[in-house]
Scaffold this motif. Structure first.
Motif, short mmCIF file in Angstrom:
data_model
loop_
_atom_site.label_atom_id
_atom_site.label_comp_id
_atom_site.label_asym_id
_atom_site.label_seq_id
_atom_site.Cartn_x
_atom_site.Cartn_y
_atom_site.Cartn_z
N LEU A 95 22.04 104.53 138.66
CA LEU A 95 22.65 104.89 139.87
C LEU A 95 24.32 103.41 139.11
N PRO A 96 24.92 104.00 139.00
CA PRO A 96 25.87 103.36 138.08
C PRO A 96 26.79 102.26 139.21
N LEU A 97 27.36 103.29 140.21
CA LEU A 97 27.82 102.79 141.00
C LEU A 97 27.60 101.22 141.86
N VAL A 98 25.68 101.35 142.15
CA VAL A 98 24.69 100.28 142.65
C VAL A 98 24.69 99.35 141.92
N GLU A 99 24.85 99.76 140.35
CA GLU A 99 24.63 98.49 139.43
C GLU A 99 25.94 97.73 138.78
N GLU A 100 27.20 98.30 139.76
CA GLU A 100 28.54 97.89 139.45
C GLU A 100 28.91 97.35 140.10
N GLU A 143 25.77 88.58 153.99
CA GLU A 143 24.48 90.04 154.03
C GLU A 143 23.37 89.16 152.57
N GLU A 144 22.58 89.40 152.42
CA GLU A 144 21.61 89.23 151.23
C GLU A 144 21.79 90.01 149.97
N PRO A 145 21.69 88.87 149.04
CA PRO A 145 22.66 89.10 147.54
C PRO A 145 21.10 90.51 147.28
N ALA A 146 21.79 91.80 146.85
CA ALA A 146 20.86 92.24 145.74
C ALA A 146 19.70 92.19 145.18
N PRO A 147 18.08 92.29 146.08
CA PRO A 147 17.37 92.39 144.56
C PRO A 147 17.78 92.69 143.40
N SER A 148 16.76 91.61 142.25
CA SER A 148 16.95 92.62 141.20
C SER A 148 15.58 93.11 140.36
N ASP A 149 15.97 94.14 139.40
CA ASP A 149 14.27 94.31 139.12
C ASP A 149 13.45 93.17 138.75
N ARG A 192 25.89 95.39 142.02
CA ARG A 192 25.59 94.49 141.93
C ARG A 192 25.84 93.35 141.02
N THR A 193 26.47 94.37 140.11
CA THR A 193 26.71 92.75 138.76
C THR A 193 27.69 92.19 139.57
N ARG A 194 28.87 92.54 140.12
CA ARG A 194 29.56 92.44 140.69
C ARG A 194 29.05 90.68 141.85
N LYS A 195 28.08 90.87 142.36
CA LYS A 195 27.64 90.19 143.97
C LYS A 195 27.27 89.20 142.73
#
Length: 448
Positions: free
Chosen positions: A194-199, A230-236, A201-204
């Protein structure tokens, strides 16, 4: 929601160039405007129409001079125009408009759908559709088809051959997706990103790091700030190791750790937030595209079970012939009008093209207009919005790969060499698409 209206164009267009970037979205309508008439596009003779069909089927390359002196008398131009309007469709049900499919229930309501209550007929339609879909994939793999679209009532898939959009392998992009679809794909062993989600997440994460440094400098309490509250996106990597720093401080027993279910729910919340949005774009590469083919053929949710599209297989759109495909032509009509310029009225000529306009058709038409309209025309482009995100740059090419060698293998895919060259470039439009295109003195500017 109107999926087909052009968004407000930005104030500043691009700088003039001899070529515009590839636009992988599907257009529903093009409106070309020029100070030169489009009479050459009217009332094609039977012989010219037939010649255009033959030129398409034989992938005849037409190279017109920079400026056609008498466009209306140019048989070569008129045949090439007919050739550029052709596309291939499955299934073909003349009384139904089979594109677009997303948000089309209202348009299809009240139409005759004899298969909706007939399970045996639905199975026949799906079996026929599976043969056509497999045929297209085999053509794509053999580089005899450059790309094709699978349009379902919920999402669209764009399959691209190796060598297109800057990629050295076959790619499939799916948009929009839902958590349920992504989960089903994972269960089938389909690897995707999911390139846009990953992008995002990296920015956040970068923003969080900056916030941490700032807060650490001002306070002993180190916190993590999130964008927009918002809470930051959780890492895997959320697991017990994430809390090892508590042990180092000797307070691990005093702090309640989130259990596995809480972590899962938190991840799912963030995953569901992108559902149905452009950010949910999923990318499948290489051999995984074949697994995706089998998954889609057997996917029960691919076909609506209720509503106007119940039991109707997805629409397949292709620039070249395939098994079970029906030859179709885009609808074209020229319109003459007068526009007020200062205190006088001037003739304004327009050419309207309607239908599922794929990237190669847009490029072919602009090449013809370049010669016929003496290097001066403009165009309003109406996009099927869910496909705009297909312009995302996937950046999946190996550094050692020679792009020219890959593209040479595509010379029999049915596209004009100049169109193939344009579509082989890395996409640059991101999540947007071209809304306005203008040519002056044989140079393009555009707004997205």
């Amino acid at each position: 929601k109107d999926f087909h209206s052009p968004a407000a164009a930005p104030e500043v267009p691009s700088s003039p160039r001899h070529e515009f970037p590839a636009d992988w979205s599907i257009k529903t309508r093009l409106l070309f405007m020029s100070s030169q008439p489009f009479t050459w596009a009217e009332h094609l003779k039977a012989q010219e129409e037939a010649q255009g069909f033959v030129q398409h089927c034989r992938a005849t390359e037409t190279n017109l001079p920079q400026s056609v002196q008498e466009p209306k008398l140019s048989t070569e131009l008129r045949c090439a125009f007919q050739q550029s309007l052709i596309y291939w469709l499955h299934p073909s049900l003349p009384w139904l408009q089979l594109f677009p499919r997303i948000g089309a229930d209202r348009k299809l309501a009240g139409k005759a759908t004899p298969w909706s209550q007939d399970e045996a007929l639905q199975q026949v339609l799906m079996s026929d559709w599976s043969v056509s879909f497999t045929s297209l994939y085999n053509l794509l793999k053999a580089k005899l088809c450059p790309y094709f679209y699978v349009c379902t009532y919920q999402f669209t898939v764009l399959f691209r051959a190796a060598g297109l959009a800057g990629s050295d392998i076959i790619t499939a992009v799916i948009s929009p997706t839902t958590r349920g679809l992504r989960e089903a794909m994972r269960n089938e062993g389909i690897e995707f990103s999911l390139p846009l989600v990953e992008e995002n997440r990296t920015r956040k994460q970068k923003n969080s790091e900056v916030s941490l440094e700032t807060e650490a400098a001002n306070s002993l309490e180190v916190g993590v700030s999130a964008e927009d509250g918002e809470e930051p996106a959780p890492s895997d990597d959320d697991d017990d190791e994430s809390f090892s720093w508590l042990e180092e401080m000797g307070v691990q027993d005093k702090v309640k750790k989130p259990d596995a279910i809480s972590i899962k729910l938190r991840k799912e919340k963030h995953e569901v937030q992108v559902d149905h949005k452009p950010e949910s774009l999923a990318v499948v590469k290489g051999t995984n595209t074949f697994t995706l083919l089998n998954f889609l053929i057997n996917c029960k949710s691919l076909v609506a079970v209720a509503g106007a599209q119940a039991g109707l297989p997805p629409t397949l759109l292709s620039p070249v012939a395939f098994r079970g495909g029906t030859m179709q032509t885009l609808k074209a009509r020229s319109i003459n009008a007068k526009a007020r310029v200062h205190l006088a009225y001037e003739d304004i000529f327009s050419l309207e093209i309607v239908g599922p306009i794929m990237p190669h058709s847009l490029h072919s038409l602009t090449m013809l207009l370049r010669s016929a309209q003496r290097g001066a025309f403009s165009a309003a482009l109406y996009t099927h919005e869910p496909t705009s995100v297909f312009n995302t740059n996937l950046d999946c090419v190996s550094p050692a790969v020679n792009q020219e060698t890959i593209c040479k293998d595509l010379h029999t895919c049915g596209l004009h060499p100049k169109t193939l060259d344009q579509l082989s470039q890395h996409p640059t439009l991101g999540k947007s698409s071209i809304r306005f295109l203008e040519m002056k003195d044989y140079a393009y500017t555009w707004k997205s």
